[in-house]
Design a protein around this motif. Structure first.
Motif, PDB file in Angstrom:
ATOM      1  N   ASN A 277      85.604  -1.429  54.092  1.00  0.00           N
ATOM      2  CA  ASN A 277      84.858  -0.167  54.006  1.00  0.00           C
ATOM      3  C   ASN A 277      85.652   0.892  53.243  1.00  0.00           C
ATOM      4  O   ASN A 277      85.593   2.089  53.533  1.00  0.00           O
ATOM      5  CB  ASN A 277      84.498   0.351  55.404  1.00  0.00           C
ATOM      6  CG  ASN A 277      83.424   1.423  55.364  1.00  0.00           C
ATOM      7  OD1 ASN A 277      82.665   1.521  54.399  1.00  0.00           O
ATOM      8  ND2 ASN A 277      83.365   2.241  56.400  1.00  0.00           N
ATOM      9  N   GLY A 278      86.408   0.440  52.259  1.00  0.00           N
ATOM     10  CA  GLY A 278      87.178   1.367  51.429  1.00  0.00           C
ATOM     11  C   GLY A 278      88.566   1.679  51.928  1.00  0.00           C
ATOM     12  O   GLY A 278      89.340   2.322  51.217  1.00  0.00           O
ATOM     13  N   GLY A 279      88.931   1.261  53.118  1.00  0.00           N
ATOM     14  CA  GLY A 279      90.237   1.578  53.695  1.00  0.00           C
ATOM     15  C   GLY A 279      91.286   0.548  53.332  1.00  0.00           C
ATOM     16  O   GLY A 279      91.016  -0.398  52.586  1.00  0.00           O
ATOM     17  N   PRO A 280      92.492   0.689  53.845  1.00  0.00           N
ATOM     18  CA  PRO A 280      92.958   1.845  54.644  1.00  0.00           C
ATOM     19  C   PRO A 280      93.338   3.023  53.743  1.00  0.00           C
ATOM     20  O   PRO A 280      93.888   2.831  52.658  1.00  0.00           O
ATOM     21  CB  PRO A 280      94.198   1.291  55.352  1.00  0.00           C
ATOM     22  CG  PRO A 280      94.722   0.245  54.410  1.00  0.00           C
ATOM     23  CD  PRO A 280      93.531  -0.341  53.718  1.00  0.00           C
ATOM     24  N   PHE A 281      93.001   4.213  54.183  1.00  0.00           N
ATOM     25  CA  PHE A 281      93.335   5.456  53.468  1.00  0.00           C
ATOM     26  C   PHE A 281      92.792   5.442  52.038  1.00  0.00           C
ATOM     27  O   PHE A 281      93.482   5.826  51.095  1.00  0.00           O
ATOM     28  CB  PHE A 281      94.857   5.688  53.459  1.00  0.00           C
ATOM     29  CG  PHE A 281      95.505   5.592  54.800  1.00  0.00           C
ATOM     30  CD1 PHE A 281      95.251   6.540  55.782  1.00  0.00           C
ATOM     31  CD2 PHE A 281      96.365   4.540  55.104  1.00  0.00           C
ATOM     32  CE1 PHE A 281      95.858   6.454  57.017  1.00  0.00           C
ATOM     33  CE2 PHE A 281      96.968   4.445  56.330  1.00  0.00           C
ATOM     34  CZ  PHE A 281      96.711   5.399  57.299  1.00  0.00           C
ATOM     35  N   TYR A 282      91.582   4.954  51.870  1.00  0.00           N
ATOM     36  CA  TYR A 282      90.887   4.911  50.577  1.00  0.00           C
ATOM     37  C   TYR A 282      91.592   4.020  49.556  1.00  0.00           C
ATOM     38  O   TYR A 282      91.333   4.138  48.352  1.00  0.00           O
ATOM     39  CB  TYR A 282      90.737   6.323  49.982  1.00  0.00           C
ATOM     40  CG  TYR A 282      89.961   7.272  50.847  1.00  0.00           C
ATOM     41  CD1 TYR A 282      88.576   7.219  50.906  1.00  0.00           C
ATOM     42  CD2 TYR A 282      90.619   8.244  51.608  1.00  0.00           C
ATOM     43  CE1 TYR A 282      87.859   8.101  51.708  1.00  0.00           C
ATOM     44  CE2 TYR A 282      89.912   9.135  52.402  1.00  0.00           C
ATOM     45  CZ  TYR A 282      88.527   9.043  52.446  1.00  0.00           C
ATOM     46  OH  TYR A 282      87.821   9.916  53.233  1.00  0.00           O
ATOM     47  N   GLN A 283      92.438   3.102  50.001  1.00  0.00           N
ATOM     48  CA  GLN A 283      93.195   2.271  49.065  1.00  0.00           C
ATOM     49  C   GLN A 283      92.366   1.124  48.475  1.00  0.00           C
ATOM     50  O   GLN A 283      92.817   0.482  47.523  1.00  0.00           O
ATOM     51  CB  GLN A 283      94.443   1.699  49.750  1.00  0.00           C
ATOM     52  CG  GLN A 283      95.480   2.743  50.102  1.00  0.00           C
ATOM     53  CD  GLN A 283      95.936   3.525  48.889  1.00  0.00           C
ATOM     54  OE1 GLN A 283      96.245   2.958  47.845  1.00  0.00           O
ATOM     55  NE2 GLN A 283      95.968   4.848  49.021  1.00  0.00           N
ATOM     56  N   SER A 284      91.197   0.868  49.016  1.00  0.00           N
ATOM     57  CA  SER A 284      90.294  -0.116  48.413  1.00  0.00           C
ATOM     58  C   SER A 284      88.950   0.521  48.060  1.00  0.00           C
ATOM     59  O   SER A 284      87.957  -0.183  47.889  1.00  0.00           O
ATOM     60  CB  SER A 284      90.081  -1.308  49.359  1.00  0.00           C
ATOM     61  OG  SER A 284      89.487  -0.884  50.579  1.00  0.00           O
ATOM     62  N   GLU A 285      88.947   1.833  47.949  1.00  0.00           N
ATOM     63  CA  GLU A 285      87.711   2.548  47.623  1.00  0.00           C
ATOM     64  C   GLU A 285      87.373   2.349  46.146  1.00  0.00           C
ATOM     65  O   GLU A 285      88.205   2.564  45.268  1.00  0.00           O
ATOM     66  CB  GLU A 285      87.872   4.030  47.921  1.00  0.00           C
ATOM     67  CG  GLU A 285      86.571   4.809  47.898  1.00  0.00           C
ATOM     68  CD  GLU A 285      85.800   4.664  49.196  1.00  0.00           C
ATOM     69  OE1 GLU A 285      84.887   3.816  49.242  1.00  0.00           O
ATOM     70  OE2 GLU A 285      86.104   5.383  50.159  1.00  0.00           O
ATOM     71  N   LEU A 286      86.136   1.937  45.878  1.00  0.00           N
ATOM     72  CA  LEU A 286      85.619   1.825  44.524  1.00  0.00           C
ATOM     73  C   LEU A 286      84.583   2.917  44.297  1.00  0.00           C
ATOM     74  O   LEU A 286      84.137   3.577  45.236  1.00  0.00           O
ATOM     75  CB  LEU A 286      84.994   0.445  44.291  1.00  0.00           C
ATOM     76  CG  LEU A 286      85.860  -0.776  44.572  1.00  0.00           C
ATOM     77  CD1 LEU A 286      85.053  -2.049  44.331  1.00  0.00           C
ATOM     78  CD2 LEU A 286      87.112  -0.770  43.716  1.00  0.00           C
ATOM     79  N   ILE A 287      84.187   3.082  43.044  1.00  0.00           N
ATOM     80  CA  ILE A 287      83.146   4.060  42.744  1.00  0.00           C
ATOM     81  C   ILE A 287      81.872   3.733  43.509  1.00  0.00           C
ATOM     82  O   ILE A 287      81.205   4.618  44.060  1.00  0.00           O
ATOM     83  CB  ILE A 287      82.878   4.099  41.231  1.00  0.00           C
ATOM     84  CG1 ILE A 287      84.038   4.767  40.489  1.00  0.00           C
ATOM     85  CG2 ILE A 287      81.581   4.838  40.923  1.00  0.00           C
ATOM     86  CD1 ILE A 287      84.142   6.244  40.723  1.00  0.00           C
ATOM     87  N   THR A 288      81.518   2.459  43.577  1.00  0.00           N
ATOM     88  CA  THR A 288      80.280   2.064  44.252  1.00  0.00           C
ATOM     89  C   THR A 288      80.336   2.339  45.744  1.00  0.00           C
ATOM     90  O   THR A 288      79.366   2.825  46.329  1.00  0.00           O
ATOM     91  CB  THR A 288      80.013   0.572  44.004  1.00  0.00           C
ATOM     92  OG1 THR A 288      81.195  -0.183  44.331  1.00  0.00           O
ATOM     93  CG2 THR A 288      79.662   0.315  42.557  1.00  0.00           C
ATOM     94  N   THR A 289      81.466   2.039  46.376  1.00  0.00           N
ATOM     95  CA  THR A 289      81.560   2.289  47.817  1.00  0.00           C
ATOM     96  C   THR A 289      81.628   3.780  48.115  1.00  0.00           C
ATOM     97  O   THR A 289      81.103   4.227  49.130  1.00  0.00           O
ATOM     98  CB  THR A 289      82.805   1.599  48.394  1.00  0.00           C
ATOM     99  OG1 THR A 289      83.984   2.055  47.700  1.00  0.00           O
ATOM    100  CG2 THR A 289      82.701   0.091  48.240  1.00  0.00           C
ATOM    101  N   TYR A 290      82.233   4.553  47.223  1.00  0.00           N
ATOM    102  CA  TYR A 290      82.292   6.004  47.441  1.00  0.00           C
ATOM    103  C   TYR A 290      80.907   6.638  47.245  1.00  0.00           C
ATOM    104  O   TYR A 290      80.562   7.608  47.933  1.00  0.00           O
ATOM    105  CB  TYR A 290      83.311   6.629  46.499  1.00  0.00           C
ATOM    106  CG  TYR A 290      83.702   8.039  46.887  1.00  0.00           C
ATOM    107  CD1 TYR A 290      83.942   8.379  48.214  1.00  0.00           C
ATOM    108  CD2 TYR A 290      83.835   9.029  45.925  1.00  0.00           C
ATOM    109  CE1 TYR A 290      84.296   9.661  48.573  1.00  0.00           C
ATOM    110  CE2 TYR A 290      84.196  10.326  46.274  1.00  0.00           C
ATOM    111  CZ  TYR A 290      84.423  10.635  47.596  1.00  0.00           C
ATOM    112  OH  TYR A 290      84.769  11.912  47.962  1.00  0.00           O
ATOM    113  N   ILE A 291      80.124   6.100  46.323  1.00  0.00           N
ATOM    114  CA  ILE A 291      78.742   6.570  46.164  1.00  0.00           C
ATOM    115  C   ILE A 291      77.956   6.351  47.448  1.00  0.00           C
ATOM    116  O   ILE A 291      77.233   7.233  47.917  1.00  0.00           O
ATOM    117  CB  ILE A 291      78.072   5.865  44.978  1.00  0.00           C
ATOM    118  CG1 ILE A 291      78.668   6.332  43.650  1.00  0.00           C
ATOM    119  CG2 ILE A 291      76.557   6.096  44.976  1.00  0.00           C
ATOM    120  CD1 ILE A 291      78.178   5.570  42.449  1.00  0.00           C
TER     121      ILE A 291
END
Length: 331
Positions: A277-291
């Motif tokens: 889910n984009g974690g930990p601490f946004y370290q796997s956050e992509l543009i699509t998941t942040y959208i």
């Protein structure tokens, strides 16, 4: 004076240049003009018929593609806190907000890294397996089918499977490393900020490499065998044949696979969403998941629309650059 007709000869009447001939020519011209006019009317009728035949598809395309695109542009200039709230015009406020959001830049960098991982791992593994499987004779069909099966599994299911494999206590990976005496290599594969993006991309690449393998195998089958025979006559070994015959013969397929892998890399969402889910601490956050996070969790639809436009522009730029590079290679 009459000219007698002899055997083997034929008298040809002279061309008439009188009024009769002129009238004949004019009649021919009139008939040709009428035919052109009739043909033009037929072409107009065909165009009208084609338009009405395409009208249902064009209507669906307008409703489900053009209208959402226009709505996204409109929403990017407005502030909306939810689907049931009224939107207020903010101009370029959402764009300025996106430019000053550190998570946007972090997710953008992660998207490029994810893209590179997917092209190298999924595309590279597909090429290596294609080179190996194409040399088989009896079991080639079995291995082609076995390696392609992961591609038939949905990315959500792949995420669940690999999340259990990466479990730090009971997962298959750490358990296997411990049992073979490599316990020092065990990791928190999904909790380590330095490893999480790579670990999740391994799962996504595992799901996608089978398709690329089949494309490379099809390309290998189209290479002329006489080129390998000529290389053997010249004394080329297997590695030299790979460099000078196989890879140049796969140039078109390789560029297509790279473009397909780049498109699939930009669409990375389901595996990341299920596993981290984009974690930990946004370290796997992509543009699509942040959208998704902005639109459905934070209810910031204006900023989400801006990121949708950013992702679309990114895909367009990558496509243009890649097509120019591909055209230069084909020259």
């Amino acid at each position: 004076m009459a000219i007698p007709e002899t055997s083997g000869s034929k008298v040809v009447a002279p061309l008439s240049t009188g009024p009769a001939a002129a009238g004949h020519t004019g009649g021919t011209f009139v008939r040709m003009s009428k035919r052109r006019a009739a043909g033009s009317g037929s072409a107009d009728g065909d165009a009208g018929t084609a338009f009405w035949l395409m009208a249902p598809a064009l209507g669906l395309y307008a409703v489900f593609t053009l209208l959402p695109i226009a709505a996204t542009f409109w929403l990017s200039f407005n502030s909306s806190a939810g689907f049931n709230t009224s939107a207020s015009f903010v101009g370029f406020g959402n764009y300025a907000k996106a430019a000053h959001d550190p998570i946007v830049w972090k997710s953008l960098v992660h998207t490029f890294v994810w893209l590179a991982y997917h092209v190298v791992m999924a595309g590279g593994l597909g090429l290596l397996l294609a080179l190996a499987v194409s040399r088989l004779r009896i079991t080639q069909v079995f291995f082609r089918t076995a390696f392609f099966l992961p591609h038939l599994v949905s990315l959500a299911v792949v995420g669940v499977i690999w999340a259990n494999i990466y479990d730090p206590f009971f997962g298959l990976l750490n358990t296997t490393l411990t049992r073979i005496g490599l316990g020092s290599f065990t990791q928190g594969w999904l909790s380590d900020p330095a490893l999480v993006l790579f670990s999740v991309n391994v799962a996504s690449s595992w799901q996608g490499f089978g398709l690329y393998m089949l494309l490379f195998i099809a390309g290998l089958q189209n290479i002329d065998r006489s080129l390998y025979d000529a290389a053997e006559v010249d004394g080329a070994n297997a590695f030299q044949q790979l460099i000078h015959v196989t890879l140049p013969g796969l140039r078109e397929v390789m560029t297509f696979v790279v473009s397909l892998a780049m498109i699939n890399g930009l669409k990375g969402f389901a595996t990341v969403f299920v596993m981290t889910n984009g974690g930990p601490f946004y370290q796997s956050e992509l543009i699509t998941t942040y959208i998704y996070r902005l639109a459905f969790q934070s209810q910031d639809h204006g900023l989400a629309a801006v990121l949708c436009i950013l992702l679309s522009l990114l895909a367009i730029v990558i496509t243009i650059v890649f097509n120019r590079w591909r055209a230069r290679l084909s020259q």
